[in-house]
Design a protein around this motif. Structure first.
Motif, PDB file in Angstrom:
ATOM      1  N   LYS A  91      -9.300  -3.959 -12.357  1.00  0.00           N
ATOM      2  CA  LYS A  91      -8.628  -2.707 -12.774  1.00  0.00           C
ATOM      3  C   LYS A  91      -9.044  -1.704 -11.351  1.00  0.00           C
ATOM      4  CE  LYS A  91      -8.657  -3.002 -17.548  1.00  0.00           C
ATOM      5  NZ  LYS A  91      -9.432  -2.672 -19.084  1.00  0.00           N
ATOM      6  N   GLY A  92     -10.092  -2.055 -11.034  1.00  0.00           N
ATOM      7  CA  GLY A  92     -10.711  -0.978  -9.943  1.00  0.00           C
ATOM      8  C   GLY A  92      -9.762  -1.309  -8.635  1.00  0.00           C
ATOM      9  N   PHE A  93      -9.166  -2.544  -8.393  1.00  0.00           N
ATOM     10  CA  PHE A  93      -8.602  -2.827  -7.402  1.00  0.00           C
ATOM     11  C   PHE A  93      -7.115  -2.130  -7.443  1.00  0.00           C
ATOM     12  CE2 PHE A  93      -5.457  -6.108  -5.680  1.00  0.00           C
ATOM     13  CZ  PHE A  93      -5.598  -5.880  -4.458  1.00  0.00           C
ATOM     14  N   ALA A  94      -6.708  -2.096  -8.705  1.00  0.00           N
ATOM     15  CA  ALA A  94      -5.403  -1.202  -8.819  1.00  0.00           C
ATOM     16  C   ALA A  94      -5.640   0.208  -8.449  1.00  0.00           C
ATOM     17  CB  ALA A  94      -5.020  -1.501 -10.377  1.00  0.00           C
ATOM     18  N   LEU A  95      -6.773   0.719  -9.068  1.00  0.00           N
ATOM     19  CA  LEU A  95      -6.935   2.052  -8.429  1.00  0.00           C
ATOM     20  C   LEU A  95      -7.489   2.495  -6.858  1.00  0.00           C
ATOM     21  CD1 LEU A  95      -9.460   2.729 -11.639  1.00  0.00           C
ATOM     22  CD2 LEU A  95      -7.470   4.042 -11.390  1.00  0.00           C
ATOM     23  N   PHE A  96      -7.890   1.475  -6.516  1.00  0.00           N
ATOM     24  CA  PHE A  96      -7.888   1.235  -5.010  1.00  0.00           C
ATOM     25  C   PHE A  96      -6.553   1.446  -4.254  1.00  0.00           C
ATOM     26  CE2 PHE A  96      -8.001  -0.844  -1.028  1.00  0.00           C
ATOM     27  CZ  PHE A  96      -8.862  -0.133  -0.095  1.00  0.00           C
ATOM     28  N   GLN A  97      -5.606   0.542  -4.825  1.00  0.00           N
ATOM     29  CA  GLN A  97      -4.241   0.755  -4.253  1.00  0.00           C
ATOM     30  C   GLN A  97      -3.666   2.078  -4.414  1.00  0.00           C
ATOM     31  OE1 GLN A  97      -1.865  -2.995  -5.316  1.00  0.00           O
ATOM     32  NE2 GLN A  97      -3.638  -3.608  -6.314  1.00  0.00           N
ATOM     33  N   ASP A 156     -12.548   5.677 -14.603  1.00  0.00           N
ATOM     34  CA  ASP A 156     -11.800   5.042 -13.704  1.00  0.00           C
ATOM     35  C   ASP A 156     -12.446   5.101 -12.261  1.00  0.00           C
ATOM     36  OD1 ASP A 156      -9.629   4.789 -15.336  1.00  0.00           O
ATOM     37  OD2 ASP A 156      -8.160   6.154 -14.342  1.00  0.00           O
ATOM     38  N   LEU A 157     -13.109   6.340 -12.028  1.00  0.00           N
ATOM     39  CA  LEU A 157     -13.930   6.535 -10.807  1.00  0.00           C
ATOM     40  C   LEU A 157     -15.066   5.310 -10.796  1.00  0.00           C
ATOM     41  CD1 LEU A 157     -14.917   7.706  -8.255  1.00  0.00           C
ATOM     42  CD2 LEU A 157     -15.926   9.425  -9.685  1.00  0.00           C
ATOM     43  N   GLY A 158     -15.613   4.815 -11.839  1.00  0.00           N
ATOM     44  CA  GLY A 158     -16.641   3.956 -11.849  1.00  0.00           C
ATOM     45  C   GLY A 158     -15.996   2.609 -11.697  1.00  0.00           C
ATOM     46  N   MET A 159     -14.832   2.307 -12.257  1.00  0.00           N
ATOM     47  CA  MET A 159     -14.139   0.922 -11.964  1.00  0.00           C
ATOM     48  C   MET A 159     -13.784   0.841 -10.353  1.00  0.00           C
ATOM     49  SD  MET A 159     -11.803   0.038 -15.252  1.00  0.00           S
ATOM     50  CE  MET A 159     -11.368   1.493 -15.353  1.00  0.00           C
ATOM     51  N   LEU A 160     -13.339   1.817  -9.796  1.00  0.00           N
ATOM     52  CA  LEU A 160     -12.840   2.016  -8.520  1.00  0.00           C
ATOM     53  C   LEU A 160     -14.247   1.764  -7.408  1.00  0.00           C
ATOM     54  CD1 LEU A 160     -11.171   2.705  -6.067  1.00  0.00           C
ATOM     55  CD2 LEU A 160     -11.547   5.122  -6.311  1.00  0.00           C
ATOM     56  N   VAL A 161     -15.341   2.311  -7.747  1.00  0.00           N
ATOM     57  CA  VAL A 161     -16.524   2.085  -7.128  1.00  0.00           C
ATOM     58  C   VAL A 161     -17.131   0.541  -7.241  1.00  0.00           C
ATOM     59  CG1 VAL A 161     -18.995   2.632  -6.921  1.00  0.00           C
ATOM     60  CG2 VAL A 161     -17.309   4.352  -7.004  1.00  0.00           C
TER      61      VAL A 161
END
Length: 268
Positions: A178-184, A250-255
């Motif tokens: 999920k963090g990878f999707a947010l990174f994109q 979401d910020l936590g998953m991105l990090v």
């Protein structure tokens, strides 16, 4: 550069409607000139409160972007490329919305140019992707590319750049994926990781060091929320990501994705 082009057009007697937008959509590819877009049957004036780039209310002549994306389907993936190398990765579905958060192509009229983005800078034109009711779609600042030169139909990021992928052993619903999707969505328009990505705008986020390796405690999260609040310099370009755009979870998953990629360094 844009000023010089317009000045040169005046000297040569050519119309000032020289800017063009290239839509590279396979069989439905075409090029739009500024003059054509300003005469489009769906063009209208839209008002954008607190515009992301101008940081104030703005008004534009604009066309619903969906009207220009002939043949594009919700599952498709697009990339908007700006004149300065900014490359926004965009899922097609939000761009095709007619309700809620709605994407528009704002068109700068050379006879009535937009103001500069800041002192000594250019405007957001000649084409700028803006949104009405962006909160309804959790639209991030990176989904507002300005100085757009082309919009291309592309293969998904994961296919084009395998060096960005988390460990394939992780489940699809793992927070790292999920963090990878947010990174994109939020980072790839400006940054590469492991040398992978199309943007030439910001530093690589894994080579030689990942920001989770040099930001202690929660300072990375604070930096993403408000870059200028942590360190200031005149040329800073990174926008802050508010909790409305990037909720704490979401910020936590991105990090978490960035931290995971420390163990997956791959030099370009």
């Amino acid at each position: 550069m844009k000023t010089l082009i317009l000045f040169g057009a005046l000297l040569l007697g050519t119309p000032l409607y020289a800017a063009q937008l290239n839509l590279e959509l396979g069989a439905d590819s075409r090029t739009w000139q500024t003059e054509e877009l300003l005469k489009h049957p769906l063009v209208q004036t839209i008002n954008i409160p607190n515009d992301v780039s101008y940081k104030r209310d703005m008004s534009y002549r604009a066309v619903p972007l969906a009207a220009l994306l002939t043949g594009v389907k919700p599952d498709d993936h697009l990339q908007a490329v700006a004149l300065d190398g900014f490359a926004a990765e965009l899922s097609a579905a939000p761009l095709l919305n007619a309700q809620g958060a709605r994407a528009w192509l704002a068109i700068e009229d050379p006879a009535n140019p937009w103001p500069p983005l800041s002192e000594g800078k250019h405007s957001a034109g000649p084409f700028y992707l803006v949104w009405t009711d962006p909160r309804a779609g959790n639209i991030s600042p990176e989904q507002w590319p300005f100085e757009v030169a082309s919009i291309k139909s592309m293969a998904p990021v994961a296919e084009r750049f395998p060096a960005l992928l988390p460990d394939p052993a992780l489940k699809a619903d793992d927070p790292v994926n999920k963090g990878f999707a947010l990174f994109q969505k939020n980072c790839l328009a400006c940054h590469r990781l492991n040398g992978a990505g199309d943007s030439q705008f910001g530093p690589d986020l894994n080579i030689p060091y990942n920001p989770t390796e040099y930001f202690g405690a929660d300072f990375l999260k604070r930096y993403i929320r408000d870059p200028q609040g942590l360190r200031q310099w005149p040329q800073a370009k990174m926008p802050g990501f508010s909790s409305e755009v990037l909720p704490d979870e979401d910020l936590g998953m991105l990090v978490g994705y960035l931290k995971h990629m420390v163990g997956r360094k791959a030099k370009p």
